[in-house]
Design an enzyme around this catalytic site. Structure first.
Site, PDB file in Angstrom:
ATOM      1  N   ASN A 168      -7.158   1.796   9.885  1.00 41.59           N
ATOM      2  CA  ASN A 168      -5.795   2.031  10.498  1.00 41.59           C
ATOM      3  C   ASN A 168      -6.106   2.209  11.932  1.00 41.59           C
ATOM      4  O   ASN A 168      -6.985   2.847  12.479  1.00 41.59           O
ATOM      5  CB  ASN A 168      -5.304   3.552  10.125  1.00 41.59           C
ATOM      6  N   ARG A 218       0.681  -1.271   0.019  1.00 43.59           N
ATOM      7  CA  ARG A 218       0.054  -0.075   0.013  1.00 43.59           C
ATOM      8  C   ARG A 218       0.842   1.245  -0.144  1.00 43.59           C
ATOM      9  O   ARG A 218       1.701   1.234   0.931  1.00 43.59           O
ATOM     10  CB  ARG A 218      -0.879   0.112   1.234  1.00 43.59           C
ATOM     11  N   GLU A 259      -7.416   8.459   6.209  1.00 43.96           N
ATOM     12  CA  GLU A 259      -7.854   9.037   7.637  1.00 43.96           C
ATOM     13  C   GLU A 259      -8.181  10.428   7.540  1.00 43.96           C
ATOM     14  O   GLU A 259      -7.895  11.414   8.281  1.00 43.96           O
ATOM     15  CB  GLU A 259      -6.572   9.012   8.475  1.00 43.96           C
ATOM     16  N   TYR A 278      -4.276   1.807  15.867  1.00 37.33           N
ATOM     17  CA  TYR A 278      -2.903   1.426  16.600  1.00 37.33           C
ATOM     18  C   TYR A 278      -2.737   1.428  18.061  1.00 37.33           C
ATOM     19  O   TYR A 278      -2.286   0.603  18.694  1.00 37.33           O
ATOM     20  CB  TYR A 278      -1.866   2.752  16.433  1.00 37.33           C
ATOM     21  N   HIS A 303      -3.029  10.970   0.645  1.00 31.85           N
ATOM     22  CA  HIS A 303      -2.591  10.677   1.854  1.00 31.85           C
ATOM     23  C   HIS A 303      -1.938  12.047   2.259  1.00 31.85           C
ATOM     24  O   HIS A 303      -0.615  12.182   2.433  1.00 31.85           O
ATOM     25  CB  HIS A 303      -1.524   9.751   2.000  1.00 31.85           C
ATOM     26  N   GLU A 325      -3.370  -0.156   8.043  1.00 31.61           N
ATOM     27  CA  GLU A 325      -2.243   0.250   8.858  1.00 31.61           C
ATOM     28  C   GLU A 325      -2.322  -0.125  10.323  1.00 31.61           C
ATOM     29  O   GLU A 325      -3.305  -0.313  10.787  1.00 31.61           O
ATOM     30  CB  GLU A 325      -2.032   1.850   9.159  1.00 31.61           C
TER      31      GLU A 325
HETATM   32  C1  GBH Z   1      -0.918   7.013  10.783  1.00 30.60           C
HETATM   33  O1  GBH Z   1      -2.193   7.773  11.431  1.00 30.60           O
HETATM   34  C2  GBH Z   1      -0.719   7.942   9.442  1.00 30.60           C
HETATM   35  O2  GBH Z   1      -1.690   7.409   8.508  1.00 30.60           O
HETATM   36  C3  GBH Z   1       0.433   7.746   9.113  1.00 30.60           C
HETATM   37  O3  GBH Z   1       0.819   8.337   7.927  1.00 30.60           O
HETATM   38  C4  GBH Z   1       1.367   7.748  10.009  1.00 30.60           C
HETATM   39  O4  GBH Z   1       2.725   7.773   9.887  1.00 30.60           O
HETATM   40  C5  GBH Z   1       1.174   6.744  11.102  1.00 30.60           C
HETATM   41  O5  GBH Z   1      -0.024   6.905  11.598  1.00 30.60           O
HETATM   42  C6  GBH Z   1       2.127   6.880  12.367  1.00 30.60           C
HETATM   43  O6  GBH Z   1       1.950   7.951  13.172  1.00 30.60           O
HETATM   44  O7  GBH Z   1       0.746  13.688  18.345  1.00 30.60           O
HETATM   45  O8  GBH Z   1      -0.113  12.764  20.295  1.00 30.60           O
HETATM   46  O9  GBH Z   1      -1.592  14.477  19.324  1.00 30.60           O
HETATM   47  C7  GBH Z   1      -2.345   7.163  12.716  1.00 30.60           C
HETATM   48  C8  GBH Z   1      -3.506   8.246  13.581  1.00 30.60           C
HETATM   49  C9  GBH Z   1      -3.541  10.208  14.497  1.00 30.60           C
HETATM   50  C10 GBH Z   1      -2.036   8.713  15.474  1.00 30.60           C
HETATM   51  C11 GBH Z   1      -2.582  11.348  15.110  1.00 30.60           C
HETATM   52  C12 GBH Z   1      -1.218   9.395  16.226  1.00 30.60           C
HETATM   53  C13 GBH Z   1      -0.946  11.845  16.751  1.00 30.60           C
HETATM   54  C14 GBH Z   1      -1.470  11.933  18.420  1.00 30.60           C
HETATM   55  N1  GBH Z   1      -2.529   9.037  14.124  1.00 30.60           N
HETATM   56  N2  GBH Z   1      -2.035  10.855  16.332  1.00 30.60           N
HETATM   57  S1  GBH Z   1      -0.807  13.461  19.404  1.00 30.60           S
END
Ligand code: GBH
Length: 477
Positions: A309, A83, A173, A311, A128, A382
């Site tokens: 996605n 991807r 996202e 995490y 993106h 993701e």
């Molecule tokens: C993904 O977003 C993105 O699609 C990708 O490009 C990125 O590299 C990857 O995550 C890893 O970060 O800074 O503490 O306020 C995942 C969703 C939304 C999770 C923003 C982290 C930041 C929280 N992300 N969030 S903070």
């Protein structure tokens, strides 16, 4: 059940998609080469103070020149899919599809052909986060015109690459784009909420994103589907969230609202009934744009799969006077936070501040999506884990022995397997974030998610596999 659950044995579907994921601005570099136009991330990253370590994506992994190495790495991983996203401004420097950049088209053609020659199928994200600066200059996502522009760009991509690309993601996202780009202003275009309300612009752009996605889906269906026979959808990001005390109705409500205002914001219109979730309409009131019946009908059902996605996980309680200041979203009557007992991403030093390792959250979220949205086919587009990389980090190395990432991948995938085998969730694929260390948006190069280490001091941008690359391959096999 502990956060790590117990391991089960078994298999995903025979045709399960196994891959890694990346995004154009994070890996390509060559920001001003061969006729590429500027994007809002070029502008934003060149703004003093915007990026934690003062870096940018000008060169980053230099994939524009080193794409053959990336393909080799994917091959070595035994990935069946990859991807990646297209750079709109590399393809259409003036956002005009009658004036494409031949070098940009040639680059993606070589790349796609290279993948296919190695039996790796492309999953292509159209957008993106790197909007052409020229579109931004005319109002960007805050202008109605962006919808036509997006459709024109998508049409161009289908016509050029759709003979070989059978898996498309329109927008990555949107909720993060809206909240970070237009609410908090800590991602490009760096607009802090406008008008009387700090989050106003972020709701406005959620509408143009939904409409861009929906028009593009329908255009693919009417103009390309019969001939190209691909699948197209959107990718939504969501944490799992549960009530701190499940027997407390206020906590239950707060957890649900958090999920509504992140996942549901886009999932409810697309996967349910064309409109925002009731709880958002109730709480956000006049700031949330009203969608007409015609728009709702346009948006509803514009998916071939559910791109997810995921995490991390949070606990929720209702907001109080003391916690109001910690609300990550001023309109959300939920206070969310991690359980202090959860393991954090990172080794001696915390990786991404926000990333707590809670594999069981993935299984619960998959079940939630399956139940709430009528059992769609789900592709995890993701999922991944970070470490901190900084000159101030003593003992910092390439972190090639990334035991924690190995455990992360193994345990999250095992929870996904449970969702599939034990709960009957229709899971079709898993893309690990990310193939190699890259430009991590506002965090610059301080946070690393790669299966491969990339040496950003080295002009050759040497890529070295971490232990997790072998772990991932073993699971795939
Ligand atoms: C993904 O977003 C993105 O699609 C990708 O490009 C990125 O590299 C990857 O995550 C890893 O970060 O800074 O503490 O306020 C995942 C969703 C939304 C999770 C923003 C982290 C930041 C929280 N992300 N969030 S903070």
């Amino acid at each position: 059940m502990s956060e790590n659950g117990d391991m089960i044995k078994g298999h995903f579907r025979k045709d399960f998609m196994w891959g890694a994921a990346t995004a154009s601005y994070q890996i390509e570099g060559a920001w001003d080469k061969d006729g590429k136009g500027q994007s809002i991330w070029d502008t934003y990253a060149h703004t003093e103070g915007a990026i934690e370590d003062g870096t940018n994506g000008d060169i980053t992994c230099d994939t524009y020149h080193k794409y053959l190495e990336d393909i080799k790495m994917l091959k070595r991983l035994k990935a069946t899919h990859y991807r990646f996203s297209l750079s709109w401004s590399r393809l259409l420097p003036t956002a005009d599809s009658s004036a494409p950049n031949a070098a940009g088209v040639a680059f993606y053609n070589k790349f796609i052909d290279g993948l296919l020659a190695n039996n790796i199928k492309p999953c292509v994200t159209l957008y993106h986060w790197d909007l052409p600066q020229c579109v931004q200059d005319k109002g960007g996502w805050q202008s109605e015109d962006v919808v036509e522009k997006f459709k024109e760009y998508a049409d161009f991509c289908f016509s050029q690459f759709g003979d070989r690309v059978k898996l498309w993601v329109t927008i990555n996202e949107p909720h993060v784009q809206c909240g970070f780009g237009f609410g908090m202003g800590i991602h490009a275009p760096g607009i802090k909420g406008q008008f009387s309300h700090p989050m106003n612009a972020c709701y406005q752009v959620s509408r143009t994103m939904l409409l861009s996605h929906a028009h593009t889906y329908r255009m693919y269906s009417s103009k390309y589907r019969a001939k190209q026979n691909g699948l197209i959808s959107i990718t939504l990001n969501s944490d799992w969230c549960e009530p701190k005390d499940p027997s407390n109705p206020d906590h239950v409500k707060a957890a649900q609202f958090y999920i509504d205002a992140t996942l549901g914001w886009f999932a409810h219109p697309i996967f349910k009934d064309g409109d925002y979730p009731d709880s958002m309409k109730e709480h956000i009131l006049e700031m949330l744009p009203v969608l007409s019946e015609q728009e709702k009908n346009l948006i509803k059902g514009t998916y071939d799969f559910f791109g997810l996605n995921h995490y991390t996980t949070r606990l929720a309680e209702q907001i109080t006077d003391e916690t109001q200041a910690f609300a990550i979203h001023p309109d959300m009557p939920s206070f969310v936070y991690p359980d202090p007992s959860w393991e954090r991403a990172g080794k001696q030093v915390i990786g991404s501040e926000w990333l707590f390792i809670v594999p069981t959250g993935l299984r619960k979220l998959l079940n939630y999506i399956s139940k709430t949205y009528g059992d769609p086919s789900i592709i995890i587009t993701e999922n991944g884990c970070s470490t901190k990389h900084s000159v101030n980090n003593p003992g910092d190395t390439k972190q090639l022995e990334d035991e924690q990432r190995c455990r992360f991948i193994t345990s999250y995938l095992n929870e996904a397997l449970k969702a599939h085998l034990l709960d009957g969730v229709d899971l079709r694929g898993y893309f690990l974030w990310t193939l190699m260390d890259n430009f991590e948006w506002a965090a610059g190069y301080t946070e690393r998610f790669g299966l491969y280490h990339v040496d950003f001091e080295d002009p050759a941008r040497t890529r070295t596999p971490r232990k997790s690359a072998a772990t991932f391959t073993k699971i795939i096999e």
